[in-house]
Design a protein around this motif. Structure first.
Motif, PDB file in Angstrom:
ATOM      1  N   GLY A  71       1.486   4.236   7.394  1.00 35.70           N
ATOM      2  CA  GLY A  71       0.609   3.476   6.515  1.00 35.70           C
ATOM      3  C   GLY A  71       1.187   3.353   5.117  1.00 35.70           C
ATOM      4  O   GLY A  71       2.361   3.692   4.877  1.00 35.70           O
ATOM      5  N   GLY A  72       0.345   2.891   4.199  1.00 29.91           N
ATOM      6  CA  GLY A  72       0.781   2.686   2.828  1.00 29.91           C
ATOM      7  C   GLY A  72       1.107   3.993   2.115  1.00 29.91           C
ATOM      8  O   GLY A  72       2.083   4.093   1.370  1.00 29.91           O
ATOM      9  N   THR A  73       0.289   4.990   2.356  1.00 29.44           N
ATOM     10  CA  THR A  73       0.484   6.282   1.688  1.00 29.44           C
ATOM     11  C   THR A  73       1.852   6.862   2.036  1.00 29.44           C
ATOM     12  O   THR A  73       2.599   7.299   1.148  1.00 29.44           O
ATOM     13  CB  THR A  73      -0.628   7.262   2.120  1.00 29.44           C
ATOM     14  OG1 THR A  73      -1.890   6.691   1.753  1.00 29.44           O
ATOM     15  CG2 THR A  73      -0.465   8.616   1.449  1.00 29.44           C
ATOM     16  N   ASP A  76       4.696   4.873   0.389  1.00 24.30           N
ATOM     17  CA  ASP A  76       4.806   5.205  -1.040  1.00 24.30           C
ATOM     18  C   ASP A  76       5.494   6.561  -1.222  1.00 24.30           C
ATOM     19  O   ASP A  76       6.396   6.709  -2.047  1.00 24.30           O
ATOM     20  CB  ASP A  76       3.408   5.269  -1.683  1.00 24.30           C
ATOM     21  CG  ASP A  76       2.806   3.880  -1.922  1.00 24.30           C
ATOM     22  OD1 ASP A  76       3.555   2.883  -1.910  1.00 24.30           O
ATOM     23  OD2 ASP A  76       1.580   3.799  -2.127  1.00 24.30           O
ATOM     24  N   HIS A 102      -2.132   3.573  -7.313  1.00 23.40           N
ATOM     25  CA  HIS A 102      -2.893   4.279  -6.283  1.00 23.40           C
ATOM     26  C   HIS A 102      -2.499   5.754  -6.305  1.00 23.40           C
ATOM     27  O   HIS A 102      -1.386   6.104  -6.693  1.00 23.40           O
ATOM     28  CB  HIS A 102      -2.542   3.666  -4.926  1.00 23.40           C
ATOM     29  CG  HIS A 102      -3.410   4.119  -3.795  1.00 23.40           C
ATOM     30  ND1 HIS A 102      -3.152   5.261  -3.086  1.00 23.40           N
ATOM     31  CD2 HIS A 102      -4.533   3.577  -3.262  1.00 23.40           C
ATOM     32  CE1 HIS A 102      -4.070   5.404  -2.143  1.00 23.40           C
ATOM     33  NE2 HIS A 102      -4.928   4.394  -2.233  1.00 23.40           N
ATOM     34  N   MET A 149       2.805  -1.217  -8.966  1.00 23.72           N
ATOM     35  CA  MET A 149       2.093  -1.832  -7.854  1.00 23.72           C
ATOM     36  C   MET A 149       2.037  -3.350  -7.989  1.00 23.72           C
ATOM     37  O   MET A 149       2.023  -3.891  -9.091  1.00 23.72           O
ATOM     38  CB  MET A 149       0.693  -1.234  -7.691  1.00 23.72           C
ATOM     39  CG  MET A 149      -0.302  -1.572  -8.770  1.00 23.72           C
ATOM     40  SD  MET A 149      -1.717  -0.415  -8.820  1.00 23.72           S
ATOM     41  CE  MET A 149      -2.174  -0.264  -7.093  1.00 23.72           C
ATOM     42  N   ASN A 153      -5.691  -2.092  -6.579  1.00 33.37           N
ATOM     43  CA  ASN A 153      -6.709  -2.032  -5.528  1.00 33.37           C
ATOM     44  C   ASN A 153      -8.132  -1.972  -6.067  1.00 33.37           C
ATOM     45  O   ASN A 153      -9.070  -2.241  -5.345  1.00 33.37           O
ATOM     46  CB  ASN A 153      -6.441  -0.841  -4.597  1.00 33.37           C
ATOM     47  CG  ASN A 153      -6.207   0.448  -5.342  1.00 33.37           C
ATOM     48  OD1 ASN A 153      -5.320   0.527  -6.199  1.00 33.37           O
ATOM     49  ND2 ASN A 153      -6.994   1.459  -5.057  1.00 33.37           N
ATOM     50  N   ASP A 178       4.241  -0.914  -4.663  1.00 32.44           N
ATOM     51  CA  ASP A 178       3.171  -0.671  -3.698  1.00 32.44           C
ATOM     52  C   ASP A 178       2.453  -2.016  -3.537  1.00 32.44           C
ATOM     53  O   ASP A 178       1.669  -2.417  -4.394  1.00 32.44           O
ATOM     54  CB  ASP A 178       2.227   0.404  -4.253  1.00 32.44           C
ATOM     55  CG  ASP A 178       0.999   0.611  -3.373  1.00 32.44           C
ATOM     56  OD1 ASP A 178       0.677  -0.286  -2.563  1.00 32.44           O
ATOM     57  OD2 ASP A 178       0.336   1.655  -3.512  1.00 32.44           O
ATOM     58  N   VAL A 180       0.458  -2.862  -1.048  1.00 33.63           N
ATOM     59  CA  VAL A 180      -0.546  -2.714   0.011  1.00 33.63           C
ATOM     60  C   VAL A 180      -1.679  -3.731  -0.151  1.00 33.63           C
ATOM     61  O   VAL A 180      -2.185  -4.266   0.830  1.00 33.63           O
ATOM     62  CB  VAL A 180      -1.077  -1.265   0.064  1.00 33.63           C
ATOM     63  CG1 VAL A 180      -2.230  -1.153   1.052  1.00 33.63           C
ATOM     64  CG2 VAL A 180       0.040  -0.301   0.448  1.00 33.63           C
ATOM     65  N   GLN A 181      -2.072  -4.025  -1.386  1.00 28.93           N
ATOM     66  CA  GLN A 181      -3.149  -5.002  -1.586  1.00 28.93           C
ATOM     67  C   GLN A 181      -2.639  -6.440  -1.572  1.00 28.93           C
ATOM     68  O   GLN A 181      -3.431  -7.374  -1.501  1.00 28.93           O
ATOM     69  CB  GLN A 181      -3.882  -4.738  -2.906  1.00 28.93           C
ATOM     70  CG  GLN A 181      -4.718  -3.478  -2.915  1.00 28.93           C
ATOM     71  CD  GLN A 181      -5.932  -3.550  -1.991  1.00 28.93           C
ATOM     72  OE1 GLN A 181      -6.489  -4.619  -1.741  1.00 28.93           O
ATOM     73  NE2 GLN A 181      -6.338  -2.405  -1.481  1.00 28.93           N
ATOM     74  N   SER A 201       0.570  -1.964   4.336  1.00 28.96           N
ATOM     75  CA  SER A 201      -0.272  -1.261   5.295  1.00 28.96           C
ATOM     76  C   SER A 201      -1.095  -2.261   6.094  1.00 28.96           C
ATOM     77  O   SER A 201      -1.753  -3.131   5.523  1.00 28.96           O
ATOM     78  CB  SER A 201      -1.201  -0.314   4.534  1.00 28.96           C
ATOM     79  OG  SER A 201      -2.082   0.312   5.439  1.00 28.96           O
ATOM     80  N   HIS A 203      -3.855  -2.132   7.876  1.00 30.27           N
ATOM     81  CA  HIS A 203      -5.324  -2.219   7.902  1.00 30.27           C
ATOM     82  C   HIS A 203      -5.905  -2.919   6.684  1.00 30.27           C
ATOM     83  O   HIS A 203      -7.115  -3.126   6.589  1.00 30.27           O
ATOM     84  CB  HIS A 203      -5.960  -0.839   8.124  1.00 30.27           C
ATOM     85  CG  HIS A 203      -5.956   0.081   6.945  1.00 30.27           C
ATOM     86  ND1 HIS A 203      -7.054   0.247   6.141  1.00 30.27           N
ATOM     87  CD2 HIS A 203      -5.006   0.902   6.451  1.00 30.27           C
ATOM     88  CE1 HIS A 203      -6.776   1.139   5.200  1.00 30.27           C
ATOM     89  NE2 HIS A 203      -5.545   1.557   5.367  1.00 30.27           N
ATOM     90  N   LYS A 204      -5.036  -3.327   5.752  1.00 26.56           N
ATOM     91  CA  LYS A 204      -5.512  -4.103   4.608  1.00 26.56           C
ATOM     92  C   LYS A 204      -5.389  -5.604   4.863  1.00 26.56           C
ATOM     93  O   LYS A 204      -5.773  -6.400   4.031  1.00 26.56           O
ATOM     94  CB  LYS A 204      -4.757  -3.705   3.332  1.00 26.56           C
ATOM     95  CG  LYS A 204      -4.830  -2.216   2.960  1.00 26.56           C
ATOM     96  CD  LYS A 204      -6.219  -1.787   2.527  1.00 26.56           C
ATOM     97  CE  LYS A 204      -6.340  -0.299   2.249  1.00 26.56           C
ATOM     98  NZ  LYS A 204      -5.812   0.174   0.989  1.00 26.56           N
TER      99      LYS A 204
HETATM  100  C1  LIG Z   1      -5.040   1.394   0.744  1.00 24.90           C
HETATM  101  C2  LIG Z   1      -3.946   1.561  -0.238  1.00 24.90           C
HETATM  102  C3  LIG Z   1      -2.935   2.519  -0.051  1.00 24.90           C
HETATM  103  C4  LIG Z   1      -2.963   3.477   1.103  1.00 24.90           C
HETATM  104  O1  LIG Z   1      -2.660   2.851   2.318  1.00 24.90           O
HETATM  105  P1  LIG Z   1      -3.010   3.631   3.693  1.00 24.90           P
HETATM  106  O2  LIG Z   1      -2.401   2.763   4.733  1.00 24.90           O
HETATM  107  O3  LIG Z   1      -4.483   3.696   3.762  1.00 24.90           O
HETATM  108  O4  LIG Z   1      -2.357   4.956   3.603  1.00 24.90           O
HETATM  109  C5  LIG Z   1      -1.923   2.589  -0.973  1.00 24.90           C
HETATM  110  N1  LIG Z   1      -1.891   1.766  -2.034  1.00 24.90           N
HETATM  111  C6  LIG Z   1      -2.827   0.836  -2.258  1.00 24.90           C
HETATM  112  C7  LIG Z   1      -2.721  -0.067  -3.436  1.00 24.90           C
HETATM  113  C8  LIG Z   1      -3.883   0.702  -1.374  1.00 24.90           C
HETATM  114  O5  LIG Z   1      -4.833  -0.219  -1.591  1.00 24.90           O
END
Ligand SMILES: *Cc1c(COP(=O)(O)O)cnc(C)c1O
Length: 394
Positions: A71-73, A76, A102, A149, A153, A178, A180-181, A201, A203-204
């Protein structure tokens, strides 16, 4: 309304049809291990290669620049710790980031600080946007990484990524973002924007949970993150989560198709919510730049009330929202993002984040705008803070 109105898409999104259609057959029949040499394994390896290629092409990267993560975490953590390690080997132990990253980034940086790194956190100003000249001024001879980022988020502000990338390239400093968003929501081109490493990630963007990717440009030395088998070119061992990877590729492709049109529709609803609140509820504060923000992000502070009680009342009306990031809810500290844009603690406590996407409807927006003013004034009527504010105004 008896239906749930989901306005918390920055926390996670629903699993989309595209992802489900891609995942179910893999779960049902393509159970081979991509590392196995027999035909079932090779079938799985082909699916893996195809997903990697499609994900790479959606951000302008090459397939061998994509590493799957949980995932995103994880992406990162990997990018930051391993680039920092490579920097330390050359005696470079300075990292530049921002105050409103984040926690996956901020907490990783905290740990590096404990092991002797120096971290400069750039100001994100009142509008929630980093200034490129301040980044330039923060660069030192021993800077080994810049991590900023793509879009925040909580307040949705979009950073000048291409400009930051150009500055980092000019100075020969690896640049991680990052995203992810941003992935699946904004057009991303790692070549044009000079991005060296990028986290995303699934799931976003309506993919499954527990799967993400790290893009790392060829030529950037990325050391192994998880020791094990030869998966992910030996850098991240462990049998690949193939169903999720296939779901992620399908979801990302789907999100990138018709992105502009979708963004237009979603930002229309976003603006209607912001304008409706500003016009009908006194003493509110819109957080973050109104133009440079994610299509679906609304973040507003209501003076004199607690964001948490507002959330509970909205939940009773069937509206799922958030006061900030899902990761900080449950703690009593105000959002570090809202503090970073200079809000006083008591104002930051009254924040509401609504994050929309293409599944939301104009009717849902109407309903929200209908119930919100009554909820806010009801909470204010019971609030001693509000009473004090009103007395002081007289
Ligand atoms: C949700 C999110 C993460 C974490 O991603 P996961 O897949 O839930 O670990 C990291 N950075 C940002 C900006 C996010 O919105």
């Amino acid at each position: 309304m008896d239906k749930i109105i989901y306005m918390d898409n920055a926390a996670t999104t629903s699993t989309g049809r595209a992802a489900l259609d891609a995942m179910i057959p893999v779960l049902e029949k393509d159970y081979g291990n991509p590392s196995s040499l027999h035909q079932l394994g090779q079938q799985a390896a082909d699916l893996l290669a195809d997903a990697r290629k499609r994900i790479a092409s959606s951000i302008g990267a090459q397939p061998d620049e994509i590493y799957f993560t949980s995932g995103g975490t994880e992406a990162d953590n990997w990018a930051i710790t391993q680039i920092a390690r490579a920097g330390a080997e050359k005696g470079k132990k300075h990292i530049i980031s921002t105050a409103f990253e984040h926690h996956a980034v901020l907490h990783t940086l905290k740990r590096l600080e404990k092991s002797g790194f120096t971290v400069t956190l750039l100001d994100v100003h009142k509008d929630g946007i980093v200034r490129v000249d301040e980044l330039k001024a923060a660069i030192r001879p021993d800077t080994c990484l810049v991590t900023v980022m793509y879009a925040n988020n909580e307040i949705g502000t979009i950073q000048p990524i291409a400009e930051i990338g150009a500055v980092c390239r000019e100075h020969g400093i690896p640049f991680h973002t990052d995203a992810v968003q941003a992935a699946g929501h904004l057009p991303i081109d790692v070549q044009k924007e000079n991005i060296d490493l990028l986290s995303m990630s699934a799931h976003k963007f309506h993919g499954p949970k527990g799967i993400g990717a790290l893009y790392c440009r060829r030529g950037i030395r990325l050391t192994n993150f998880i020791e094990g088998g030869a998966q992910e070119r030996g850098k991240r061992g462990g049998t690949e989560n193939l169903p999720a990877i296939c779901g992620m590729a399908a979801a990302l492709e789907d999100a990138c198709k018709g992105m502009d049109e979708r963004a237009k529709r979603v930002s229309g609803m976003r603006d209607r919510i912001i304008d409706g609140i500003v016009q009908n509820i006194p003493h509110v504060l819109v957080n973050g730049d109104r133009e440079k923000r994610l299509p679906g992000n609304v973040n507003i502070c209501f003076e004199g009330i607690e964001g948490e009680s507002l959330l509970l009342r909205l939940d009773l009306e069937g509206i799922c929202a958030s006061s900030g990031s899902a990761c900080t809810s449950g703690s009593l500290d105000p959002s570090h993002v809202l503090l970073a844009i200079g809000l006083p603690k008591e104002v930051a406590h009254g924040s509401l984040r609504l994050t929309l996407d293409e599944e939301n409807t104009e009717q849902e927006v109407d309903y929200l705008l209908k119930v919100l003013p009554g909820i806010v004034s009801g909470l204010r009527d019971m609030s001693p803070v509000w009473e004090e504010m009103m007395a002081a105004e007289k």
